[in-house]
Scaffold this motif. Sequence first.
Motif, PDB file in Angstrom:
ATOM      1  N   LEU A 187     -35.728 -66.968   0.830  1.00 47.89           N
ATOM      2  CA  LEU A 187     -34.546 -66.371   1.448  1.00 47.89           C
ATOM      3  C   LEU A 187     -34.793 -64.891   1.665  1.00 47.89           C
ATOM      4  O   LEU A 187     -35.324 -64.207   0.788  1.00 47.89           O
ATOM      5  CB  LEU A 187     -33.334 -66.587   0.533  1.00 47.89           C
ATOM      6  N   ILE A 188     -34.419 -64.405   2.830  1.00 54.13           N
ATOM      7  CA  ILE A 188     -34.486 -62.972   3.119  1.00 54.13           C
ATOM      8  C   ILE A 188     -33.070 -62.445   3.284  1.00 54.13           C
ATOM      9  O   ILE A 188     -32.257 -63.019   4.020  1.00 54.13           O
ATOM     10  CB  ILE A 188     -35.307 -62.685   4.383  1.00 54.13           C
ATOM     11  N   VAL A 189     -32.782 -61.365   2.570  1.00 52.96           N
ATOM     12  CA  VAL A 189     -31.539 -60.625   2.785  1.00 52.96           C
ATOM     13  C   VAL A 189     -31.841 -59.517   3.783  1.00 52.96           C
ATOM     14  O   VAL A 189     -32.622 -58.600   3.499  1.00 52.96           O
ATOM     15  CB  VAL A 189     -31.004 -60.035   1.469  1.00 52.96           C
ATOM     16  N   ASP A 190     -31.260 -59.624   4.958  1.00 52.16           N
ATOM     17  CA  ASP A 190     -31.490 -58.667   6.033  1.00 52.16           C
ATOM     18  C   ASP A 190     -30.385 -57.616   6.007  1.00 52.16           C
ATOM     19  O   ASP A 190     -29.202 -57.940   6.067  1.00 52.16           O
ATOM     20  CB  ASP A 190     -31.499 -59.404   7.380  1.00 52.16           C
ATOM     21  N   LEU A 191     -30.781 -56.338   5.913  1.00 51.24           N
ATOM     22  CA  LEU A 191     -29.824 -55.248   5.739  1.00 51.24           C
ATOM     23  C   LEU A 191     -29.512 -54.501   7.029  1.00 51.24           C
ATOM     24  O   LEU A 191     -28.903 -53.428   6.990  1.00 51.24           O
ATOM     25  CB  LEU A 191     -30.363 -54.253   4.698  1.00 51.24           C
ATOM     26  N   ARG A 192     -29.886 -55.032   8.168  1.00 52.22           N
ATOM     27  CA  ARG A 192     -29.785 -54.264   9.418  1.00 52.22           C
ATOM     28  C   ARG A 192     -28.376 -53.789   9.726  1.00 52.22           C
ATOM     29  O   ARG A 192     -28.198 -52.794  10.456  1.00 52.22           O
ATOM     30  CB  ARG A 192     -30.338 -55.073  10.586  1.00 52.22           C
ATOM     31  N   ASP A 193     -27.354 -54.479   9.222  1.00 54.78           N
ATOM     32  CA  ASP A 193     -25.980 -54.061   9.498  1.00 54.78           C
ATOM     33  C   ASP A 193     -25.462 -53.042   8.489  1.00 54.78           C
ATOM     34  O   ASP A 193     -24.345 -52.520   8.656  1.00 54.78           O
ATOM     35  CB  ASP A 193     -25.058 -55.274   9.523  1.00 54.78           C
ATOM     36  N   LEU A 194     -26.238 -52.758   7.469  1.00 55.75           N
ATOM     37  CA  LEU A 194     -25.889 -51.703   6.513  1.00 55.75           C
ATOM     38  C   LEU A 194     -26.633 -50.433   6.910  1.00 55.75           C
ATOM     39  O   LEU A 194     -27.555 -49.986   6.231  1.00 55.75           O
ATOM     40  CB  LEU A 194     -26.263 -52.125   5.089  1.00 55.75           C
ATOM     41  N   MET A 231     -33.675 -64.072  14.025  1.00 55.01           N
ATOM     42  CA  MET A 231     -33.355 -63.494  12.728  1.00 55.01           C
ATOM     43  C   MET A 231     -34.491 -63.649  11.725  1.00 55.01           C
ATOM     44  O   MET A 231     -34.661 -62.817  10.837  1.00 55.01           O
ATOM     45  CB  MET A 231     -32.091 -64.144  12.165  1.00 55.01           C
ATOM     46  N   ARG A 232     -35.275 -64.695  11.862  1.00 58.39           N
ATOM     47  CA  ARG A 232     -36.351 -64.864  10.883  1.00 58.39           C
ATOM     48  C   ARG A 232     -37.526 -63.944  11.189  1.00 58.39           C
ATOM     49  O   ARG A 232     -38.311 -63.624  10.305  1.00 58.39           O
ATOM     50  CB  ARG A 232     -36.823 -66.313  10.847  1.00 58.39           C
ATOM     51  N   ALA A 233     -37.656 -63.489  12.432  1.00 62.15           N
ATOM     52  CA  ALA A 233     -38.798 -62.661  12.826  1.00 62.15           C
ATOM     53  C   ALA A 233     -38.632 -61.242  12.294  1.00 62.15           C
ATOM     54  O   ALA A 233     -37.588 -60.606  12.458  1.00 62.15           O
ATOM     55  CB  ALA A 233     -38.933 -62.643  14.340  1.00 62.15           C
ATOM     56  N   GLY A 234     -39.654 -60.739  11.641  1.00 60.30           N
ATOM     57  CA  GLY A 234     -39.656 -59.361  11.179  1.00 60.30           C
ATOM     58  C   GLY A 234     -40.329 -58.455  12.178  1.00 60.30           C
ATOM     59  O   GLY A 234     -40.489 -58.785  13.361  1.00 60.30           O
ATOM     60  N   SER A 248     -19.535 -62.274   4.367  1.00 59.67           N
ATOM     61  CA  SER A 248     -18.765 -61.753   5.498  1.00 59.67           C
ATOM     62  C   SER A 248     -19.637 -61.553   6.721  1.00 59.67           C
ATOM     63  O   SER A 248     -19.127 -61.476   7.842  1.00 59.67           O
ATOM     64  CB  SER A 248     -18.092 -60.430   5.118  1.00 59.67           C
ATOM     65  N   GLY A 249     -20.949 -61.479   6.504  1.00 61.09           N
ATOM     66  CA  GLY A 249     -21.881 -61.396   7.610  1.00 61.09           C
ATOM     67  C   GLY A 249     -22.191 -62.786   8.149  1.00 61.09           C
ATOM     68  O   GLY A 249     -21.292 -63.510   8.568  1.00 61.09           O
ATOM     69  N   ALA A 250     -23.461 -63.166   8.127  1.00 58.97           N
ATOM     70  CA  ALA A 250     -23.846 -64.477   8.656  1.00 58.97           C
ATOM     71  C   ALA A 250     -25.010 -65.033   7.857  1.00 58.97           C
ATOM     72  O   ALA A 250     -25.814 -64.288   7.298  1.00 58.97           O
ATOM     73  CB  ALA A 250     -24.223 -64.374  10.134  1.00 58.97           C
ATOM     74  N   VAL A 251     -25.090 -66.370   7.836  1.00 60.20           N
ATOM     75  CA  VAL A 251     -26.184 -67.085   7.183  1.00 60.20           C
ATOM     76  C   VAL A 251     -26.894 -67.906   8.242  1.00 60.20           C
ATOM     77  O   VAL A 251     -26.250 -68.633   9.010  1.00 60.20           O
ATOM     78  CB  VAL A 251     -25.668 -67.987   6.050  1.00 60.20           C
ATOM     79  N   TYR A 252     -28.225 -67.818   8.283  1.00 63.91           N
ATOM     80  CA  TYR A 252     -29.012 -68.521   9.294  1.00 63.91           C
ATOM     81  C   TYR A 252     -30.014 -69.459   8.621  1.00 63.91           C
ATOM     82  O   TYR A 252     -30.731 -69.066   7.697  1.00 63.91           O
ATOM     83  CB  TYR A 252     -29.794 -67.530  10.163  1.00 63.91           C
ATOM     84  N   THR A 253     -30.053 -70.691   9.111  1.00 59.11           N
ATOM     85  CA  THR A 253     -31.120 -71.631   8.763  1.00 59.11           C
ATOM     86  C   THR A 253     -31.689 -72.174  10.065  1.00 59.11           C
ATOM     87  O   THR A 253     -31.218 -71.819  11.158  1.00 59.11           O
ATOM     88  CB  THR A 253     -30.593 -72.788   7.898  1.00 59.11           C
ATOM     89  N   PRO A 290     -39.111 -67.137   6.607  1.00 56.18           N
ATOM     90  CA  PRO A 290     -38.195 -67.608   5.566  1.00 56.18           C
ATOM     91  C   PRO A 290     -37.500 -68.901   5.977  1.00 56.18           C
ATOM     92  O   PRO A 290     -37.475 -69.267   7.160  1.00 56.18           O
ATOM     93  CB  PRO A 290     -37.187 -66.469   5.464  1.00 56.18           C
ATOM     94  N   ASP A 291     -36.923 -69.599   5.005  1.00 59.28           N
ATOM     95  CA  ASP A 291     -36.103 -70.774   5.289  1.00 59.28           C
ATOM     96  C   ASP A 291     -34.658 -70.383   5.560  1.00 59.28           C
ATOM     97  O   ASP A 291     -33.950 -71.064   6.307  1.00 59.28           O
ATOM     98  CB  ASP A 291     -36.143 -71.752   4.103  1.00 59.28           C
ATOM     99  N   VAL A 292     -34.216 -69.298   4.919  1.00 59.99           N
ATOM    100  CA  VAL A 292     -32.835 -68.842   5.038  1.00 59.99           C
ATOM    101  C   VAL A 292     -32.832 -67.332   5.233  1.00 59.99           C
ATOM    102  O   VAL A 292     -33.612 -66.623   4.591  1.00 59.99           O
ATOM    103  CB  VAL A 292     -32.008 -69.180   3.767  1.00 59.99           C
ATOM    104  N   VAL A 293     -31.958 -66.861   6.126  1.00 57.09           N
ATOM    105  CA  VAL A 293     -31.760 -65.421   6.305  1.00 57.09           C
ATOM    106  C   VAL A 293     -30.273 -65.125   6.168  1.00 57.09           C
ATOM    107  O   VAL A 293     -29.442 -65.772   6.803  1.00 57.09           O
ATOM    108  CB  VAL A 293     -32.250 -64.932   7.684  1.00 57.09           C
ATOM    109  N   ILE A 294     -29.960 -64.164   5.323  1.00 54.44           N
ATOM    110  CA  ILE A 294     -28.589 -63.677   5.210  1.00 54.44           C
ATOM    111  C   ILE A 294     -28.514 -62.320   5.894  1.00 54.44           C
ATOM    112  O   ILE A 294     -29.246 -61.395   5.524  1.00 54.44           O
ATOM    113  CB  ILE A 294     -28.152 -63.539   3.740  1.00 54.44           C
TER     114      ILE A 294
END
Length: 438
Positions: free
Chosen positions: A78-85, A25-28, A11-16, A35-39
């Motif tokens: 793959l990184i699961v990004d929790l910023r919206d939680l 989105m890939r930058a921490g 329901s969020g977004a997937v980035y490649t 990462p190759d993929v960020v959710i």
Amino acid sequence: MTIENLRTTISGAVYTETDDGFPEMRAGHSGKDAPDVVIRARTAEDVANGVRYAAAEGLPLGVRSGGHSHWGQVPGGLIVDLRDLREIEVRHDLVRVGGGATWGEVAETIGRHGLAISSGDTASVGVGGLTLGGGVGWMVRLWGLALDQLVSAEVVTAAGKVVRAAEDENPELFWAIRGGGGNFGVVTRFDFLAHRLPGVVSGVILFEEDVDQVALLSAWRDVMRSAPEELNVTFIAMPPMGMPGPAGPQLVVCYAGDDEEAAAAAIAPLLRIPGVASSEIAPKSYADVLAPDMGPAELPPMVDGNGLAEELTDDLIQAVVEASADSSPAVLMIRYLRGAYNRVPSDATAFPYRSAEVLLISAAFLAPDAPDTEYARLRAVWDTVRVQTLGIYGNFTVSTEGYEVDRMYPVGTLRRLREAKRAWDPDNLFGRNHNIRP
């Protein structure tokens, strides 16, 4: 499952790399994550779908809350990004915090209700990583670690299931996540028991740059051994190299409470230590005590070291001061513990070494072109201190090599953690951390 299939489950977004916004989105926190993929997850089920995808595709999996950890800098996966939680809900003294919230947001929100949770020092640090690894904050002597205030958690397991962990439900998982880091799942919600705190009295006591640090540390230790638990104090020695704040030795103080007379009485013995140059101490909100962010991208290469010591003995003080001088330029920080930190039984959580009096932290800085021999020399210098400690604190250990785990846990604790790992993550999907192998 293809990336396009994955997108339909999120329901969020997937980035490649082909998606707009992927570089951001890939930058921490340090700007170096690769990462190759960020959710970008919006729900616990998004996280679960991301975990299932990583497991099915054999992708290394990382989790980002505040983003201060270094494992995102390991390329690929793959990184699961929790910023919206990042929701924060106050129910009397119970505070429900999303896994992507930062401690600054928590302090600001619950402070409006006259509440606080002992957290880290920096506002931008994520609630997730700090809590799972320990959480030595400004109220550690009064309330213990951040994880000591945790009463339950919502966890996405390696099997892609959403479960509750608490003393009365999945108790061994609850034990393991309190000190075992992100080895056992993705925590999407934390339930903390908060404390009443109308305000604090906080500030800095500066010392002359040429003060005898051995004498200063000895006097400070003696004061703290009889100080009220409301008084939390950290010794910091800063090098003159463009770091934030003044150079030289200083004591950063935080008294829990808005009683200025009681605070002044507790702080007064510190002001009588020889060598005081100036002080600036005033009433504040707890949120104001948390430092603004300073990204590690601004720092030069460094060799870090830390250790929890059972006693700040005269011999240890001498070793620390000598090691700091031999490592110049370096930051030296000593956090005084005892109090509530010591009252938690050593086997109550996966965070060990509850008998410690202090936490020692060092960061020695190097030139960008420093040879390997200089790195080795600085590690050897810190070893003169390390041998006098119980073990290390993972949240202040920046290496991603994985060899630190044996220093983080005594044998019995590590054995129990491995048993929990076999039960909850037998394939070691959650491996980009201070990794506890099944």
